[in-house]
Design a protein around this motif. Structure first.
Motif, PDB file in Angstrom:
ATOM      1  N   LEU A 214       3.472  51.844  77.979  1.00 22.99           N
ATOM      2  CA  LEU A 214       2.238  52.108  77.234  1.00 22.99           C
ATOM      3  C   LEU A 214       2.457  51.858  75.738  1.00 22.99           C
ATOM      4  O   LEU A 214       1.576  51.321  75.053  1.00 22.99           O
ATOM      5  N   ALA A 219      -3.434  49.477  77.499  1.00 18.54           N
ATOM      6  CA  ALA A 219      -4.282  50.674  77.460  1.00 18.54           C
ATOM      7  C   ALA A 219      -4.112  51.514  78.722  1.00 18.54           C
ATOM      8  O   ALA A 219      -4.301  52.727  78.698  1.00 18.54           O
ATOM      9  N   LEU A 220      -3.775  50.863  79.824  1.00 16.48           N
ATOM     10  CA  LEU A 220      -3.557  51.554  81.089  1.00 16.48           C
ATOM     11  C   LEU A 220      -2.376  50.925  81.808  1.00 16.48           C
ATOM     12  O   LEU A 220      -2.308  49.704  81.941  1.00 16.48           O
ATOM     13  N   TYR A 232       0.087  56.435  87.473  1.00 14.02           N
ATOM     14  CA  TYR A 232      -0.808  55.896  86.448  1.00 14.02           C
ATOM     15  C   TYR A 232      -0.602  56.629  85.132  1.00 14.02           C
ATOM     16  O   TYR A 232      -0.219  57.796  85.092  1.00 14.02           O
ATOM     17  N   ASN A 234      -2.478  56.530  80.975  1.00  9.88           N
ATOM     18  CA  ASN A 234      -3.144  55.986  79.790  1.00  9.88           C
ATOM     19  C   ASN A 234      -2.937  56.981  78.650  1.00  9.88           C
ATOM     20  O   ASN A 234      -2.035  57.818  78.723  1.00  9.88           O
ATOM     21  N   ARG A 275      -8.325  53.039  77.792  1.00 13.93           N
ATOM     22  CA  ARG A 275      -7.327  53.910  77.165  1.00 13.93           C
ATOM     23  C   ARG A 275      -7.686  55.382  77.322  1.00 13.93           C
ATOM     24  O   ARG A 275      -6.801  56.250  77.356  1.00 13.93           O
TER      25      ARG A 275
END
Length: 322
Positions: A214, A219-220, A232, A234, A275
């Motif tokens: 990141l 953004a992800l 995951y 963000n 994001r």
């Protein structure tokens, strides 16, 4: 507008298909190539997609072009090489359905795509531009790929990157890492495997590795964990979700189905919005991708195995989100 344009390899995956009467292994001709697979999943769900790449002037190339057309993918960006044949890959499966690849690509038509052959009008008309690192393993396609990704960023498109690391295609691990890092730095949306995370960041811990990725610009960040699901991260949340229990026969294309399904849900999303997607919404998105990836493993091949929206929804309904 086109929802997603992908640039990269479109090739033939020869996948195991039993044995003949003499006990000799048979292989089935399947259309493949990660960027094409990603588009096929999106198109299967109703998205509008277009492919940029190159095939040979041969029967395999004709087959791939027709497959893309039949899948609802725009092929106006598909170039044809008059001299170099379409790239082939033979897939070997172990007892768990996990695959390894042997490529016939020295060279193959996919790596002969030049910067001048990239149809930038398609990028102008898209909302998401997707690419991988297989097209960055050799010239002239490496230059074409990076130039297209930079062009997409300049045009304000959401840039998506999945390294799809294939060790046999690189001259060295160090070169692969250097090129994959370049791809990460151009990406708003990044999907990597655990192995790719470790290679790019030097971290083995998901929390530290995802944070390092990141910090490189996306953004992800999504990390596919195979049968364990996906992680995951963000700017506002991080977490993991399990996959779905299915009868796996072939894992080819599962990560691409995951990515294509997520592209479909992220239609119209900006990098800034990406994001800041809250945890509750991001969990639903990743879970949808997990269902698509899981279902793809229940059939042979990649593009032919992509699930429908109804199949994904039924899979989601079978295991309520806690």
């Amino acid at each position: 507008m086109i929802d997603v344009v992908a640039l990269g390899e479109c090739l033939i995956d020869f996948t195991p298909n039993g044995e003949n009467t003499q006990g000799i292994a048979l292989f089935a001709r399947n259309p493949g190539g990660a960027p094409a697979n990603v588009l096929a999943m999106n198109a299967c769900l109703g998205g509008k997609t277009a492919f940029i790449g190159k095939v040979g002037k041969d029967g395999f190339g004709d087959f791939l072009r027709q497959t893309l057309i039949d899948s609802g993918i725009d092929v106006s960006g598909l170039a044809v090489d008059e001299k170099v044949p379409t790239t082939l890959a033979f897939v070997q499966l172990d007892a768990n359905g996990d695959r390894s690849f042997t490529f016939y690509r020295s060279p193959g038509a996919d790596v002969m795509l030049t910067e001048a052959e990239v149809n930038t009008a398609l990028i102008d008309d898209c909302t998401v531009f997707h690419f991988g690192s297989v097209s960055m393993t050799a010239e002239p396609c490496r230059t074409a790929t990076l130039a297209a990704a930079r062009y997409a960023r300049q045009r304000g498109k959401l840039v998506s990157f999945d390294p799809n690391y294939r060790p046999l295609l690189w001259e060295s691990t160090a070169e692969a890492v250097r090129q994959m890092q370049a791809g990460v730095e151009l990406a708003d949306l990044l999907k990597v495997s655990e192995e790719e995370m470790q290679l790019i960041t030097g971290e083995t811990d998901l929390e530290r590795g995802s944070k390092a990725l990141l910090d490189m610009g996306p953004a992800l960040v999504l990390i596919s964990l195979g049968e364990k699901g996906a992680y995951y991260r963000n700017a506002v949340c991080a977490g993991a979700l399990p996959t779905f229990a299915v009868q796996t026969v072939d894992t080819t294309g599962a990560g691409d189905a995951f990515m294509g399904a997520i592209h479909y849900l992220l239609k119209g999303t900006t990098a800034e919005e990406l994001r800041n997607i809250p945890d509750s919404a991001l969990r639903e998105i990743v879970r949808f991708g997990n269902a698509a990836g899981s279902l793809t493993t229940t059939k042979g091949g990649a593009i032919p195995a992509m699930p429908t929206m109804t199949e994904i929804q039924n899979c989601l309904a079978s295991v309520p989100l806690l």
